[in-house]
Enzyme design. Structure first.
Site, PDB file in Angstrom:
ATOM      1  N   TYR A   1       0.847  -1.209   0.000  1.00 16.46           N
ATOM      2  CA  TYR A   1       0.000   0.000   0.000  1.00 16.46           C
ATOM      3  C   TYR A   1       0.878   1.253   0.000  1.00 16.46           C
ATOM      4  O   TYR A   1       0.643   2.187  -0.766  1.00 16.46           O
ATOM      5  CB  TYR A   1      -0.929  -0.028   1.215  1.00 16.46           C
ATOM      6  CG  TYR A   1      -1.950   1.095   1.226  1.00 16.46           C
ATOM      7  CD1 TYR A   1      -3.017   1.119   0.324  1.00 16.46           C
ATOM      8  CD2 TYR A   1      -1.851   2.145   2.146  1.00 16.46           C
ATOM      9  CE1 TYR A   1      -3.950   2.146   0.338  1.00 16.46           C
ATOM     10  CE2 TYR A   1      -2.788   3.168   2.162  1.00 16.46           C
ATOM     11  CZ  TYR A   1      -3.837   3.167   1.265  1.00 16.46           C
ATOM     12  OH  TYR A   1      -4.761   4.189   1.280  1.00 16.46           O
ATOM     13  N   LYS A  15       1.023   4.205  -2.880  1.00 19.60           N
ATOM     14  CA  LYS A  15       0.667   5.606  -2.631  1.00 19.60           C
ATOM     15  C   LYS A  15       1.866   6.540  -2.826  1.00 19.60           C
ATOM     16  O   LYS A  15       1.708   7.702  -3.202  1.00 19.60           O
ATOM     17  CB  LYS A  15       0.062   5.750  -1.237  1.00 19.60           C
ATOM     18  CG  LYS A  15      -1.309   5.066  -1.101  1.00 19.60           C
ATOM     19  CD  LYS A  15      -2.327   5.593  -2.112  1.00 19.60           C
ATOM     20  CE  LYS A  15      -3.721   5.061  -1.907  1.00 19.60           C
ATOM     21  NZ  LYS A  15      -4.691   5.588  -2.883  1.00 19.60           N
ATOM     22  N   THR A  47     -14.275   5.769   6.670  1.00 20.20           N
ATOM     23  CA  THR A  47     -15.009   5.170   5.547  1.00 20.20           C
ATOM     24  C   THR A  47     -15.012   3.659   5.785  1.00 20.20           C
ATOM     25  O   THR A  47     -14.375   3.168   6.724  1.00 20.20           O
ATOM     26  CB  THR A  47     -14.333   5.460   4.185  1.00 20.20           C
ATOM     27  OG1 THR A  47     -13.106   4.709   4.118  1.00 20.20           O
ATOM     28  CG2 THR A  47     -14.027   6.941   3.995  1.00 20.20           C
ATOM     29  N   THR A  63     -11.749   1.946   6.598  1.00 18.18           N
ATOM     30  CA  THR A  63     -11.159   1.925   7.938  1.00 18.18           C
ATOM     31  C   THR A  63     -12.100   1.364   9.009  1.00 18.18           C
ATOM     32  O   THR A  63     -11.704   1.237  10.168  1.00 18.18           O
ATOM     33  CB  THR A  63     -10.716   3.345   8.359  1.00 18.18           C
ATOM     34  OG1 THR A  63     -11.825   4.232   8.222  1.00 18.18           O
ATOM     35  CG2 THR A  63      -9.552   3.821   7.524  1.00 18.18           C
TER      36      THR A  63
END
Ligand code: NAP
Length: 257
Positions: A159, A163, A194, A197
């Site tokens: 991840y 990013k 959201t 999470t």
């Protein structure tokens, strides 16, 4: 302040849910027509589909286009759907996934899936949008990175890699297409409430939440609307001289820890 995006049209990937949904609604409230481009129409968190809310609650127009950001033709079709509203002015490359891996024992599947959606999706979305923008009056591209694109976290190697790539892709595209009137910027959210999470990597609503919040100077989780406000600024003429920039939306976390 109203009408920051009047007469504009945006394409928002992952616009059905979470941050993309809040961005789509914020844009529409400021007069922007929106193409909601997502693999699902129904919000992950439940409720009325984003494009239907825009149509019923704002003066802006909206449509939903089924779009998988790992497929270039799918993104070309999403950008093409903006023609109905006068053509694309703003591209929000928001669709993304969040999952961790055990680096030494994981097979390649986590890495492949994350890179495909989080990096290839932004690359394809940018190309599909910018190829239209350079033939028109330019435009604004807003890419969703993360605080994980600024700092390393050992449980989330893929991840973070994805990013970080989004951040540098943003700077490279800003350099390449600034002369054509295309601004390209990145947003780096911290902990935003959201489904990502609450379910995918559960932090919000778990025992870990309080300790996490202690690391945030503002002592609260972010809301999708916090991200949407910055996406609105970056898309609007208020940011007319802002390109190749990263805006961190994390309550102060990453600059104090
Ligand atoms: P979310 O609530 O899971 O929403 C993401 C949306 O993107 C979902 O509707 C999802 O659909 C869709 N999507 C997933 N894969 C897709 C694909 N291949 N093509 C098109 N759409 C796809 O997540 P979020 O929290 O709003 O995240 C949005 C962006 O913010 C992501 O780039 C994420 O990395 C970034 N971000 C979030 C946080 C946070 O704390 N929430 C922090 C930093 C950065 P499905 O559910 O059907 O897969």
């Amino acid at each position: 302040m109203r009408d920051l995006l009047v007469d504009k049209t945006a394409v928002v990937t992952g616009g059905a849910s979470g941050n993309g949904r809040a961005i789509s609604l914020a844009y529409a409230e400021q007069g922007c027509d929106v193409v909601v481009a997502d693999i699902r129409e129904d919000p992950r968190e439940g409720g009325t589909p984003t494009h239907e809310r825009i149509e019923s609650e704002t003066d802006a127009a909206a449509t939903f286009v089924e779009c998988d950001v790992t497929d270039y033709d799918s993104l070309v079709a999403a950008v093409g759907a903006a023609e109905e509203f006068g053509g694309i002015d703003v591209m929000v490359n928001n669709a993304g996934i969040f999952q961790g891996e055990e680096f030494l024992s994981d097979d390649d599947s986590t890495f492949d899936r994350i890179m495909d959606i989080n990096v290839r999706g932004v690359y394809y979305g940018s190309r599909a949008a910018i190829s239209e923008m350079v033939d028109g009056d330019g435009g604004s591209v807003v890419n969703l990175s993360s605080v994980a694109g600024l700092r390393g976290s050992g449980d989330f190697v893929s991840y973070c890699t994805s990013k970080g790539a989004v951040r540098l892709m943003t700077y490279a595209l800003a350099d390449r297409f600034g002369p054509d009137g295309v601004r390209v910027n990145a947003i780096h959210p911290g902990l935003i409430e959201t489904t990502m999470t609450t379910e995918d990597v559960p932090i919000v609503g778990t025992e870990a939440e309080e300790a996490f919040q202690e690391t945030i100077p503002l002592r609260r989780n972010g809301q999708p609307e916090d991200v949407a406000d910055i996406a609105l600024f970056l898309a609007s003429d208020l940011a007319d001289y802002v390109s190749g920039e990263s805006v961190v939306v994390d309550g102060g976390m990453s600059s104090t820890q």
